[in-house]
Design a protein around this motif. Sequence first.
Motif, PDB file in Angstrom:
ATOM      1  N   LYS A  39       0.829  -1.207   0.000  1.00 36.68           N
ATOM      2  CA  LYS A  39       0.000   0.000   0.000  1.00 36.68           C
ATOM      3  C   LYS A  39       0.863   1.258   0.000  1.00 36.68           C
ATOM      4  CE  LYS A  39      -3.611   2.387   2.615  1.00 36.68           C
ATOM      5  NZ  LYS A  39      -4.494   2.345   3.828  1.00 36.68           N
ATOM      6  N   MET A  40       1.883   1.271   0.838  1.00 36.41           N
ATOM      7  CA  MET A  40       2.772   2.427   0.902  1.00 36.41           C
ATOM      8  C   MET A  40       3.555   2.583  -0.399  1.00 36.41           C
ATOM      9  SD  MET A  40       4.099   1.987   4.856  1.00 36.41           S
ATOM     10  CE  MET A  40       5.019   3.514   4.925  1.00 36.41           C
ATOM     11  N   GLN A  41       3.919   1.459  -1.004  1.00 34.09           N
ATOM     12  CA  GLN A  41       4.627   1.499  -2.293  1.00 34.09           C
ATOM     13  C   GLN A  41       3.765   2.161  -3.349  1.00 34.09           C
ATOM     14  OE1 GLN A  41       7.727   0.459  -2.852  1.00 34.09           O
ATOM     15  NE2 GLN A  41       7.785   0.694  -5.082  1.00 34.09           N
ATOM     16  N   ARG A  42       2.488   1.770  -3.413  1.00 34.85           N
ATOM     17  CA  ARG A  42       1.581   2.365  -4.399  1.00 34.85           C
ATOM     18  C   ARG A  42       1.369   3.855  -4.127  1.00 34.85           C
ATOM     19  NH1 ARG A  42      -1.134  -2.564  -3.439  1.00 34.85           N
ATOM     20  NH2 ARG A  42      -2.594  -1.517  -2.012  1.00 34.85           N
ATOM     21  N   GLU A  43       1.262   4.207  -2.865  1.00 37.18           N
ATOM     22  CA  GLU A  43       1.088   5.612  -2.503  1.00 37.18           C
ATOM     23  C   GLU A  43       2.310   6.437  -2.917  1.00 37.18           C
ATOM     24  OE1 GLU A  43       0.350   8.416   1.474  1.00 37.18           O
ATOM     25  OE2 GLU A  43       0.425   6.218   1.653  1.00 37.18           O
ATOM     26  N   GLY A  44       3.490   5.863  -2.690  1.00 33.68           N
ATOM     27  CA  GLY A  44       4.713   6.570  -3.071  1.00 33.68           C
ATOM     28  C   GLY A  44       4.819   6.763  -4.577  1.00 33.68           C
ATOM     29  N   GLU A  45       4.436   5.753  -5.334  1.00 32.86           N
ATOM     30  CA  GLU A  45       4.486   5.866  -6.789  1.00 32.86           C
ATOM     31  C   GLU A  45       3.512   6.923  -7.303  1.00 32.86           C
ATOM     32  OE1 GLU A  45       3.724   1.906  -8.085  1.00 32.86           O
ATOM     33  OE2 GLU A  45       5.784   1.219  -7.720  1.00 32.86           O
ATOM     34  N   LEU A  46       2.331   6.989  -6.679  1.00 28.39           N
ATOM     35  CA  LEU A  46       1.351   7.992  -7.071  1.00 28.39           C
ATOM     36  C   LEU A  46       1.867   9.401  -6.782  1.00 28.39           C
ATOM     37  CD1 LEU A  46      -1.471   8.814  -8.023  1.00 28.39           C
ATOM     38  CD2 LEU A  46      -2.282   8.479  -5.678  1.00 28.39           C
ATOM     39  N   LEU A  47       2.440   9.582  -5.599  1.00 26.44           N
ATOM     40  CA  LEU A  47       2.988  10.890  -5.246  1.00 26.44           C
ATOM     41  C   LEU A  47       4.143  11.276  -6.168  1.00 26.44           C
ATOM     42  CD1 LEU A  47       3.001  10.636  -1.323  1.00 26.44           C
ATOM     43  CD2 LEU A  47       1.513  12.073  -2.734  1.00 26.44           C
TER      44      LEU A  47
END
Length: 213
Positions: A100-108
Amino acid sequence: MIVYSRTKLTLAALVLLCLAPVRGVRAQGAAAAAAPAKIAVMNVRNAIVATAEGKQAQAQLQSQFAPKQNELQGLQKQIEDLQRRMSEGARTLSDDEKAKMQREGELLSRRLQRGNDDLNEELNAAQGEIVDGIGRKMLEVLDRYSRENGYTIVLDTSAQGSPVVYGSSQSDITQEIVRLYDQAYPVKNAAAAPATPKAAAPAAPAPAKKPTQ
């Protein structure tokens, strides 16, 4: 105002900023045709950002784009905080939490990259308009000054591929042209402009690396 990279924007000046060498040749009659050419040198880039109008325009650009720059800096901080949390929780976070954090980081990171690209494009356009406007008027001032003082050639030392290797301070007319330009085109609230010309517009924050597990 200005050359830019993706992460560092330089108004050099107002930048951005590549004017062709300024050359003006004026015939002064048959007798003058045989006389040695009177040559001067000028740094057009420095002259543009040194004018009161150039300083004022730079200050206006910094104010205009400050909100966007602050927004991008906020995104940068979010990415850095996320990376820190992932690093600290490398052994305690579940696989789902890490994903989840990985996906959030990629989006940011994608939002930050798009924001940087948009900011660079907008700055380039705005600074180009400023340089073109000041440059056209400055050439008129230069033409008049050259004719009045008998200069047959003026070389731009700031131009790419400039043939000028050396020019004495006596032959450099940059400051004189700036003085005459400010006289011809005074600006309102000139005192509010930066005391020292800056070549760079507000720099956008560097894109962060994508968080890694």
